[in-house]
Design a protein around this motif. Structure first.
Motif, mmCIF file in Angstrom:
data_model
loop_
_atom_site.group_PDB
_atom_site.id
_atom_site.type_symbol
_atom_site.label_atom_id
_atom_site.label_comp_id
_atom_site.label_asym_id
_atom_site.label_seq_id
_atom_site.Cartn_x
_atom_site.Cartn_y
_atom_site.Cartn_z
ATOM 1 N N PHE A 333 0.834 -1.198 0.000
ATOM 2 C CA PHE A 333 0.000 0.000 0.000
ATOM 3 C C PHE A 333 0.874 1.255 0.000
ATOM 4 N N GLY A 334 0.796 2.014 -1.092
ATOM 5 C CA GLY A 334 1.622 3.215 -1.231
ATOM 6 C C GLY A 334 2.874 3.007 -2.055
ATOM 7 N N GLY A 335 3.100 1.781 -2.527
ATOM 8 C CA GLY A 335 4.229 1.535 -3.414
ATOM 9 C C GLY A 335 3.999 2.208 -4.761
ATOM 10 N N SER A 336 5.071 2.625 -5.406
ATOM 11 C CA SER A 336 4.962 3.354 -6.681
ATOM 12 C C SER A 336 5.153 2.419 -7.867
ATOM 13 N N LYS A 337 4.238 2.522 -8.824
ATOM 14 C CA LYS A 337 4.362 1.760 -10.068
ATOM 15 C C LYS A 337 4.917 2.625 -11.201
ATOM 16 N N SER A 338 5.175 3.893 -10.901
ATOM 17 C CA SER A 338 5.663 4.803 -11.937
ATOM 18 C C SER A 338 7.181 4.975 -11.922
ATOM 19 N N LEU A 339 7.841 4.551 -10.840
ATOM 20 C CA LEU A 339 9.296 4.698 -10.778
ATOM 21 C C LEU A 339 9.964 3.735 -11.756
ATOM 22 N N PRO A 340 10.912 4.227 -12.549
ATOM 23 C CA PRO A 340 11.590 3.347 -13.502
ATOM 24 C C PRO A 340 12.659 2.492 -12.813
ATOM 25 N N GLU A 341 13.166 1.525 -13.545
ATOM 26 C CA GLU A 341 14.308 0.746 -13.081
ATOM 27 C C GLU A 341 15.502 1.670 -12.900
ATOM 28 N N ARG A 342 16.266 1.476 -11.850
ATOM 29 C CA ARG A 342 17.429 2.337 -11.604
ATOM 30 C C ARG A 342 18.532 2.007 -12.611
ATOM 31 N N PRO A 343 18.982 2.997 -13.383
ATOM 32 C CA PRO A 343 20.012 2.721 -14.399
ATOM 33 C C PRO A 343 21.403 2.587 -13.782
ATOM 34 N N TYR A 344 22.260 1.908 -14.521
ATOM 35 C CA TYR A 344 23.674 1.791 -14.148
ATOM 36 C C TYR A 344 24.483 2.524 -15.200
ATOM 37 N N ASN A 345 25.190 3.587 -14.781
ATOM 38 C CA ASN A 345 25.917 4.411 -15.746
ATOM 39 C C ASN A 345 27.105 5.067 -15.038
ATOM 40 N N VAL A 346 28.253 4.382 -15.077
ATOM 41 C CA VAL A 346 29.447 4.873 -14.390
ATOM 42 C C VAL A 346 29.937 6.175 -14.996
ATOM 43 N N GLN A 347 29.884 6.300 -16.305
ATOM 44 C CA GLN A 347 30.379 7.513 -16.950
ATOM 45 C C GLN A 347 29.584 8.729 -16.504
ATOM 46 N N LYS A 348 28.263 8.600 -16.456
ATOM 47 C CA LYS A 348 27.449 9.721 -16.004
ATOM 48 C C LYS A 348 27.717 10.021 -14.530
ATOM 49 N N ALA A 349 27.981 8.981 -13.732
ATOM 50 C CA ALA A 349 28.309 9.197 -12.323
ATOM 51 C C ALA A 349 29.567 10.052 -12.195
ATOM 52 N N LYS A 350 30.573 9.757 -13.015
ATOM 53 C CA LYS A 350 31.808 10.553 -12.996
ATOM 54 C C LYS A 350 31.534 11.994 -13.387
ATOM 55 N N GLU A 351 30.696 12.180 -14.403
ATOM 56 C CA GLU A 351 30.373 13.537 -14.863
ATOM 57 C C GLU A 351 29.641 14.322 -13.776
ATOM 58 N N LEU A 352 28.747 13.682 -13.075
ATOM 59 C CA LEU A 352 28.019 14.359 -11.998
ATOM 60 C C LEU A 352 28.944 14.727 -10.848
ATOM 61 N N LEU A 353 29.876 13.851 -10.515
ATOM 62 C CA LEU A 353 30.844 14.162 -9.461
ATOM 63 C C LEU A 353 31.700 15.364 -9.869
ATOM 64 N N ALA A 354 32.103 15.400 -11.132
ATOM 65 C CA ALA A 354 32.900 16.543 -11.620
ATOM 66 C C ALA A 354 32.082 17.826 -11.560
ATOM 67 N N ALA A 355 30.812 17.741 -11.963
ATOM 68 C CA ALA A 355 29.947 18.920 -11.942
ATOM 69 C C ALA A 355 29.703 19.412 -10.519
ATOM 70 N N ALA A 356 29.776 18.491 -9.556
ATOM 71 C CA ALA A 356 29.582 18.862 -8.151
ATOM 72 C C ALA A 356 30.861 19.407 -7.519
ATOM 73 N N GLY A 357 31.971 19.387 -8.281
ATOM 74 C CA GLY A 357 33.231 19.917 -7.766
ATOM 75 C C GLY A 357 34.190 18.858 -7.274
ATOM 76 N N TYR A 358 33.951 17.588 -7.649
ATOM 77 C CA TYR A 358 34.820 16.494 -7.205
ATOM 78 C C TYR A 358 35.288 15.661 -8.404
ATOM 79 N N PRO A 359 36.041 16.290 -9.313
ATOM 80 C CA PRO A 359 36.470 15.567 -10.519
ATOM 81 C C PRO A 359 37.368 14.368 -10.218
ATOM 82 N N LYS A 360 38.039 14.411 -9.084
ATOM 83 C CA LYS A 360 38.891 13.281 -8.692
ATOM 84 C C LYS A 360 38.267 12.470 -7.555
ATOM 85 N N GLY A 361 36.981 12.694 -7.353
ATOM 86 C CA GLY A 361 36.271 11.956 -6.320
ATOM 87 C C GLY A 361 36.626 12.410 -4.920
ATOM 88 N N PHE A 362 36.308 11.574 -3.945
ATOM 89 C CA PHE A 362 36.650 11.846 -2.551
ATOM 90 C C PHE A 362 36.686 10.525 -1.802
#
Length: 526
Positions: A333-362
């Motif tokens: 009760f209250g579960g969502s049927k509209s949420l998509p499957e969570r994607p796996y995308n390492v390259q986009k993860a790196k780009e988001l970290l760089a955009a957040a100011g952590y191009p070399k991670g932490f």
């Protein structure tokens, strides 16, 4: 402590070479090898599932749930709202406590009133947070007055264990653990308990419900997976729970073993601490920084994108699980049927970290349990390796639950993973506990130790909690699910499946979605 997955040589040999002893289960005694047991015999001490599982044998709840978490009568034979803020519970007549005294509405009232007084490590007030007061109408009728309309109160009372009023409000762990105050109405009576060892129970022949088959039950706590499997093979125990994925395939081919499998309500969820200051600073290129990167939605999204959930299921859990995109089963009760499957995308993860100011991670410390649910430590280690591909250095620390949970409740972790099960079958239990802003006055956000706060989520949850119309309440909770998951208040990883194993041809174990192993539901194989 650092993770260590090596098995001792003797133990591994015993597991591989051990053979099942012949003979059938004793007609009188059932010996169970279980991954976890209670931390106290006080049923109001902790919300942990392993605590509830053990103490259901001694104490009954006001409302009960079947193997699929559908509500059914317990110590209350019926319940109904008599107005917007009053529920009426009819208490079962003729029920006896283990000391021979009779159950009345006074004992139920006492149990509700006692919960806020008990100072356990994980407060049971999440089940009574909606209660304003209780009134005994007559010997078998109780009115529960709520702070506002509370349509989910019967669901909460699935975890409302009833103790005898005779134990008194001052009874504490010592009295319960010794057995003096362990006076329930359940199918079994307390005999003895050794913390982290054996809980010994004797059948209560005055039980109001179906008479259990087993005269004596011994619940052996064996947290080490190989040791537990070896105990089954050697005949020390009649059944085990939480069969590791690594053993399941072999057991399916073993002619001396029966296995039982079920989907469960338990999910491994990541919790990013989003408070202004972390309990331990992260490091960038070896130097500590004062800011908290996890407050940035881009960083939380990067953590999410770097998780390969299909590999977690296929490789780490060896097929005993499913990728998760929310904190509970979709059909709840209250579960969502509209949420998509969570994607796996390492390259986009790196780009988001760089955009957040952590191009070399932490670098950040990451904590999890190593003995609560199957695969917890292995998933923890796998996640740290996956995040490394995105440029993050994540130090995985797997801790015993007795260490992990008190530290978690004190907010000592910057990033953690733990298992959570929606034991009431509806969203307000999970999202009201984990993502509502922590509010001691209302009891909402009782397990929100990460500092997450979203006014939209709070408003939706509060409105849903007082909406009696099922369709409208469901829509509000579905919106809560969508908003909080897109905000990554917590990050779901996998839904677990669980396996039990027993000596071949000796018994039938009804698989439960809450993973509970209940002796009174287990019957010999005819």
């Amino acid at each position: 402590m650092k993770l260590n997955f090596k098995l001792g040589g003797a133990l591994a040999a015993a597991l591989l070479a051990g053979t099942m002893l012949g003979g059938s289960v004793s007609a009188q005694t059932l010996t169970m090898g279980l991954r976890a047991g209670p931390d106290s015999i006080d049923p109001h001490w902790s919300t942990l599932g392993s605590q509830a599982e053990a103490l259901r044998h001694i104490f009954d709840t006001v409302v009960m749930a079947d193997e699929n978490l559908q509500l059914k009568p317990g110590l209350a034979t019926s319940w109904k709202p008599v107005d917007d803020t009053t529920w009426e519970f009819k208490i079962r007549e003729g029920v006896k406590f283990h000391d021979g005294s009779e159950l009345t509405a006074e004992d139920v009232k006492f149990s509700i009133d006692r919960i806020p007084v008990v100072t356990g490590p994980m407060s049971m007030t999440i089940y009574t947070k909606q209660v304003k007061e209780t009134k005994v109408v007559d010997k078998y009728t109780l009115h529960v007055i709520t702070k506002a309309p509370a349509p989910t109160l019967p669901n909460d009372f699935v975890r409302l264990f009833v103790v005898s009023k005779s134990v008194g409000m001052d009874a504490r762990n010592e009295q319960f653990n010794s057995g003096k105050a362990a006076i329930g109405t359940g199918p079994y009576k307390y005999v003895s308990w050794e913390p982290k060892g054996d809980l010994v129970l004797e059948r209560f022949d005055g039980y109001w419900g179906e008479k259990p088959h087993w005269q004596k039950v011994i619940r052996k706590e064996i947290p080490n997976d190989p040791a537990r499997m070896a105990a089954l093979k050697s005949g020390q125990v009649d059944l085990v729970n939480y069969v590791p994925a690594t053993d399941y395939a072999a057991m399916q081919k073993d002619k001396a073993v029966d296995t039982f499998i079920a989907d469960t309500v338990y999910f491994f969820n990541l919790t990013p601490n989003v408070k202004d200051t972390l309990p331990k600073p992260v490091k960038v290129e070896g130097k500590e920084i004062t800011e908290n990167p996890l407050r940035d939605p881009k960083v939380r999204e990067a953590l999410d994108l770097a998780i390969d959930r299909k590999t977690l299921v296929r490789v780490v859990l060896e097929g005993l699980g499913k990728p998760a995109n929310q904190l509970m089963p979709t059909n709840f009760f209250g579960g969502s049927k509209s949420l998509p499957e969570r994607p796996y995308n390492v390259q986009k993860a790196k780009e988001l970290l760089a955009a957040a100011g952590y191009p070399k991670g932490f670098e950040i410390d990451f904590f999890c349990t190593n003995n609560r649910l199957p695969g917890d430590a292995a998933v923890c280690e796998a996640l740290s390796q996956m995040w490394a591909r995105a440029g993050l250095k994540v130090n995985a620390n797997a801790l015993n639950g007795t260490v992990f949970f008190p530290a978690q409740q004190k907010g000592e972790f910057p990033l953690w993973m733990s298992g959570w099960g929606t034991l009431t079958g509806e969203a307000s239990y999970t999202y009201g506990s984990l993502v509502h802003t922590a509010d001691p006055k209302t009891g909402l956000g009782a397990f929100n130790k990460q500092g997450y706060s979203n006014p939209e989520v709070d408003t939706l949850l509060e409105e849903g909690a007082r909406t009696m119309d099922d369709a409208k309440r469901r829509a509000l909770f579905e919106k809560v699910t969508d908003v909080s998951m897109n905000d990554r208040a917590l990050i779901p990883t996998v839904q677990l499946q669980t396996v039990w194993a027993a000596k071949k041809g000796t018994m039938v174990i009804p698989p439960r979605v809450d993973q509970e192993t209940l002796a009174y539901e287990i019957k010999p194989k005819s």
